[in-house]
Design an enzyme around this catalytic site. Structure first.
Site, PDB file in Angstrom:
ATOM      1  N   CYS A  91      38.898  18.221  10.929  1.00  0.00           N
ATOM      2  CA  CYS A  91      39.886  17.478  11.718  1.00  0.00           C
ATOM      3  C   CYS A  91      41.041  16.970  10.869  1.00  0.00           C
ATOM      4  O   CYS A  91      42.141  16.765  11.369  1.00  0.00           O
ATOM      5  CB  CYS A  91      39.218  16.335  12.473  1.00  0.00           C
ATOM      6  SG  CYS A  91      38.335  15.172  11.420  1.00  0.00           S
ATOM      7  N   GLU A 145      36.902   9.555  16.970  1.00  0.00           N
ATOM      8  CA  GLU A 145      37.714  10.276  15.983  1.00  0.00           C
ATOM      9  C   GLU A 145      37.911  11.681  16.521  1.00  0.00           C
ATOM     10  O   GLU A 145      36.948  12.450  16.637  1.00  0.00           O
ATOM     11  CB  GLU A 145      37.056  10.315  14.601  1.00  0.00           C
ATOM     12  CG  GLU A 145      37.989  10.941  13.575  1.00  0.00           C
ATOM     13  CD  GLU A 145      37.393  11.066  12.188  1.00  0.00           C
ATOM     14  OE1 GLU A 145      38.077  11.606  11.300  1.00  0.00           O
ATOM     15  OE2 GLU A 145      36.241  10.654  11.987  1.00  0.00           O
ATOM     16  N   GLU A 167      24.279  20.907  18.982  1.00  0.00           N
ATOM     17  CA  GLU A 167      23.127  21.800  19.130  1.00  0.00           C
ATOM     18  C   GLU A 167      23.182  22.952  18.129  1.00  0.00           C
ATOM     19  O   GLU A 167      22.167  23.585  17.840  1.00  0.00           O
ATOM     20  CB  GLU A 167      23.041  22.337  20.560  1.00  0.00           C
ATOM     21  CG  GLU A 167      24.192  23.208  21.006  1.00  0.00           C
ATOM     22  CD  GLU A 167      25.378  22.430  21.560  1.00  0.00           C
ATOM     23  OE1 GLU A 167      26.198  23.045  22.278  1.00  0.00           O
ATOM     24  OE2 GLU A 167      25.488  21.216  21.295  1.00  0.00           O
ATOM     25  N   LYS A 212      23.042  12.191  19.118  1.00  0.00           N
ATOM     26  CA  LYS A 212      23.038  13.575  19.583  1.00  0.00           C
ATOM     27  C   LYS A 212      23.889  14.406  18.630  1.00  0.00           C
ATOM     28  O   LYS A 212      25.125  14.371  18.672  1.00  0.00           O
ATOM     29  CB  LYS A 212      23.607  13.721  20.999  1.00  0.00           C
ATOM     30  CG  LYS A 212      23.342  15.125  21.576  1.00  0.00           C
ATOM     31  CD  LYS A 212      24.355  15.572  22.585  1.00  0.00           C
ATOM     32  CE  LYS A 212      25.545  16.272  21.985  1.00  0.00           C
ATOM     33  NZ  LYS A 212      25.228  17.605  21.382  1.00  0.00           N
ATOM     34  N   GLY A 250      34.998  14.599  17.608  1.00  0.00           N
ATOM     35  CA  GLY A 250      35.153  15.943  18.145  1.00  0.00           C
ATOM     36  C   GLY A 250      36.566  16.160  18.648  1.00  0.00           C
ATOM     37  O   GLY A 250      37.523  15.501  18.213  1.00  0.00           O
ATOM     38  N   THR A 294      37.502  16.667  24.684  1.00  0.00           N
ATOM     39  CA  THR A 294      36.172  16.120  24.960  1.00  0.00           C
ATOM     40  C   THR A 294      36.171  14.609  24.805  1.00  0.00           C
ATOM     41  O   THR A 294      35.500  13.897  25.555  1.00  0.00           O
ATOM     42  CB  THR A 294      35.124  16.749  24.033  1.00  0.00           C
ATOM     43  OG1 THR A 294      35.193  18.179  24.146  1.00  0.00           O
ATOM     44  CG2 THR A 294      33.722  16.297  24.391  1.00  0.00           C
ATOM     45  N   GLY A 295      36.938  14.108  23.828  1.00  0.00           N
ATOM     46  CA  GLY A 295      37.027  12.658  23.646  1.00  0.00           C
ATOM     47  C   GLY A 295      37.573  11.958  24.868  1.00  0.00           C
ATOM     48  O   GLY A 295      37.125  10.855  25.229  1.00  0.00           O
ATOM     49  N   GLU A 349      45.712  22.495  17.808  1.00  0.00           N
ATOM     50  CA  GLU A 349      44.741  22.494  16.716  1.00  0.00           C
ATOM     51  C   GLU A 349      44.014  23.840  16.672  1.00  0.00           C
ATOM     52  O   GLU A 349      43.229  24.161  17.565  1.00  0.00           O
ATOM     53  CB  GLU A 349      43.747  21.349  16.902  1.00  0.00           C
ATOM     54  CG  GLU A 349      42.852  21.120  15.702  1.00  0.00           C
ATOM     55  CD  GLU A 349      41.969  19.892  15.855  1.00  0.00           C
ATOM     56  OE1 GLU A 349      41.691  19.240  14.839  1.00  0.00           O
ATOM     57  OE2 GLU A 349      41.538  19.599  16.993  1.00  0.00           O
TER      58      GLU A 349
END
Length: 499
Positions: A297, A263, A191, A188, A241, A245-246, A395
Site C-alpha cells: 500500500c 489503512e 484466506e 480474520k 486493505g 472494501t474499506g 492503484e
C-alpha cells in the site's frame, strides 16, 4: 532433518489448518476449505478452513467473556508487558519457521519475510513498554471543590481484518497495541495467507496470554469479514486493505456505531529534485517499487521527477531495475518476489496494456516471467505518463512505476497531491529548506525524506483522504484502541440547589 534443512524447500505435503477460539484449536469438521497454491512455486502448500458466521459468533462470545472476566483487561501493565516480551522472544526463536510459511503463502522473498518477522517481534517489545506507560490526565484547576481525572480504558472486543500482502507484520502493527491497552481480539486473516496468523495463536498461548483474548476465525471477506464489520458485540474494527472494501467496512460498522481504524489504498509519489543524490534516489525508487513485488500500500508507484534531470534519472532507474534479482523465493539473494494470484497478475499486466493505450511508453519490463513454476512480473517503468491517466490515478498494486515530470516545487506538490489517496510520499533532495517545504505541503500520512518504506514501531502510520482513518503504531496506536473517560469528582459538602 536439521532445523535449516526443514525450511529450505517446498514441503511435499499440504499443511492443514483449523481455527482458534477460546484457547483451543477447532477442526475443519465438514466446513468448506481453501487450498493455497504457493505463488512462487505453483504448488499446493496449505489448506485453511472457511469458517461461518456461527463460528464468528462463538469467537466473539469467547472474546467478550474473557474481557468481562478481566483476565487480561483487569491486570496491571507490568503483567501485560511480561507476556508481550515473552511473545517477542518466542517470535525470534521461530523466525525461520514463520518466515518460511510467510514466503510460501505470499510469494515474497525469504529475506524480506525474515526481516518482517524480526520487525514484528520489535512491535511486541515496544508495546511492552507502552503497556506500562499508558496513562490519563489530572486536572487540579477546578478550585477547592472539584478534582478532574481523564482515564483511558480498553475499548472491549476488537475485530481485526488483515490483508494478504503482509500477514504477519500488519498483524504485529496492530495486535500488540490492541493487547497493550487491555482488549480482547478476533482476527480474520486473508484466506490466502492465514498460516502465520494461526501459528501466532500457539505463540501467544505458550507465552501466557489468557484463553479467549486472541481468537482466529479464517474465511472469506464477504462471509467472515463482513460479519465482523456488522457484528453488534464487536466494539471496534480495524481493517487494512483496499479503499473500496474499506468503504464497505465503514458502512457496515455503523450497525452499532463501532469505532473504526482503516489503512487503505495508496498511489504514492516519489518526488525527485535535481539537487538530490540521484544514485541514492534511483536505488530508493527501485526498492520502493519492487518491495513485495509492488503489492504494497505504501509502494512508490508514481515517479515525479524534476524535468532538467528526468532523462538522466530515467536511465539510472532502468539500470537499477535491470539488476534486480528475480527468482526462487527461498533463495536469500532474491529481491523481487511472486504475484499473489493469477487474477492479480492479469490485472497488473492489464494496466500495462492500458498505459500503452493511454499513450505511455513501456521503457522496461511489462511482461510476465516464469521462474520455479511461479508467477512473476518484471519491474516495469512507464514514461510519458500524465496525472489524468488511469495508470497514474488507480492503484495497480504491482511493480509498475509511472514517470511524470515537473519544473517547480509548486508543480511537484500539485502533481503529488492530485490524487484521491494520501497514504505515503517520498522526497529526494539535499536542500533542507526545500525538503521541509515539500514535507509540509504533501498530503500523505507517512512521508520519507531521502529514503522510502523505512521506520520502526515508535511512530504512527495511517493515511489522509481515501487512504484511511485513524492511526496505528506508536503511542497513538495504543490510544487508538482505548475509550477516553472524563471524570469530575466533587470534594466536600454540596452547595444545595433546592433550599
Amino acid at each position: 532433518m536439521d532445523h535449516a534443512t526443514a525450511f529450505a524447500a517446498v514441503p511435499e505435503t499440504v499443511r492443514e489448518f483449523g481455527f482458534f477460539i477460546d484457547g483451543t484449536w477447532r477442526d475443519t469438521a465438514g466446513r468448506d476449505t481453501l487450498l493455497r497454491s504457493s505463488p512462487g512455486y505453483g504448488r499446493d502448500v496449505s489448506r485453511v478452513t472457511l469458517c461461518t458466521r456461527a463460528d464468528l459468533d462463538e469467537a466473539v462470545a469467547a472474546a467478550r467473556a474473557a474481557f468481562k472476566r478481566r483476565v487480561w483487561s483487569g491486570i496491571g501493565g507490568a503483567e501485560r508487558a511480561a507476556v508481550l516480551l515473552r511473545v517477542a522472544r518466542a517470535i525470534r526463536a521461530r523466525v525461520e519457521e514463520l518466515a518460511f510459511w510467510e514466503t510460501l503463502e505470499t510469494g515474497k522473498p525469504i529475506s524480506q519475510s525474515r526481516a518482517e518477522i524480526n520487525d514484528a517481534a520489535g512491535h511486541f517489545e515496544y508495546c511492552a513498554g507502552q503497556a506500562q506507560s499508558l496513562s490519563g490526565e489530572t486536572f487540579n484547576n477546578h478550585g477547592d471543590d472539584m478534582f478532574g481525572v481523564v482515564t483511558r480504558e480498553p475499548v472491549g472486543v476488537v475485530g481485526l481484518i488483515n490483508p494478504w500482502n503482509f500477514p504477519f507484520i500488519v498483524l504485529a502493527e496492530r495486535l500488540p497495541y490492541i493487547l497493550a491497552s487491555g482488549n480482547s481480539v478476533v482476527v480474520k486473516p486473508s484466506e490466502m495467507t492465514s498460516a502465520t496468523t494461526l501459528m501466532c495463536a500457539d505463540i501467544l498461548k505458550e507465552s501466557g496470554l489468557p484463553d479467549g483474548v486472541y481468537n482466529v476465525v479464517t474465511g472469506t471477506g464477504p462471509e467472515v469479514g463482513q460479519a465482523i464489520a456488522e457484528h453488534r458485540d464487536i466494539d471496534m474494527v480495524s481493517f487494512t486493505g483496499s479503499t473500496r472494501t474499506g468503504e464497505a467496512v465503514l458502512k457496515a460498522s455503523a450497525a452499532n456505531f463501532k469505532k473504526a481504524s482503516l489503512e487503505l489504498g495508496g498511489k504514492n509519489p516519489q518526488i525527485v529534485f535535481a539537487d538530490a543524490d540521484l544514485e541514492d534516489a534511483a536505488d530508493g525508487v527501485a526498492f520502493g517499487l519492487c518491495f513485495n513485488a509492488g503489492q504494497c500500500c505504501v509502494s512508490g508507484s508514481r515517479l515525479v521527477v524534476e524535468e532538467s534531470v528526468a532523462e538522466r534519472f530515467k536511465a539510472l532507474v532502468v539500470e537499477k531495475l535491470s539488476k534486480v534479482k528475480l527468482g526462487d523465493c527461498l533463495d536469500p539473494e532474491t529481491q523481487l518476489g511472486a504475484i499473489v494470484s493469477e487474477q492479480h497478475c492479469d490485472k497488473i499486466l492489464g494496466y500495462v496494456d492500458l498505459g500503452r493505450q493511454e499513450g505511455a511508453d513501456v521503457v522496461c519490463g511489462g511482461e510476465r516471467v516464469s521462474v520455479s513454476g511461479g508467477r512473476f512480473v518484471a519491474p516495469t517503468l512507464l514514461a510519458g505518463v500524465r496525472n489524468d491517466m488511469r495508470v497514474a490515478r488507480e492503484e495497480i498494486f504491482g511493480p509498475v512505476l509511472c514517470l511524470m515530470t515537473f519544473r517547480t516545487v509548486e508543480e511537484a506538490l500539485e502533481i503529488a497531491n492530485d490524487s484521491p489517496y494520501g497514504l505515503a510520499a517520498s522526497i529526494w533532495t539535499k536542500d533542507i529548506d526545500k525538503a521541509l517545504r515539500v514535507m509540509r505541503g504533501v498530503q500523505a500520512g507517512r512521508t520519507w525524506v531521502n529514503t522510502t518504506i523505512a521506520g520502526g514501531p515508535g511512530q504512527p502510520l495511517g493515511g489522509f483522504k481515501q487512504s484511511g482513518i485513524g492511526r496505528e503504531g506508536g503511542r497513538m496506536g495504543v490510544e487508538e484502541y482505548t475509550e477516553v473517560k472524563s471524570v469530575h469528582i466533587a470534594i466536600g459538602k454540596r452547595t444545595p440547589w433546592v433550599k
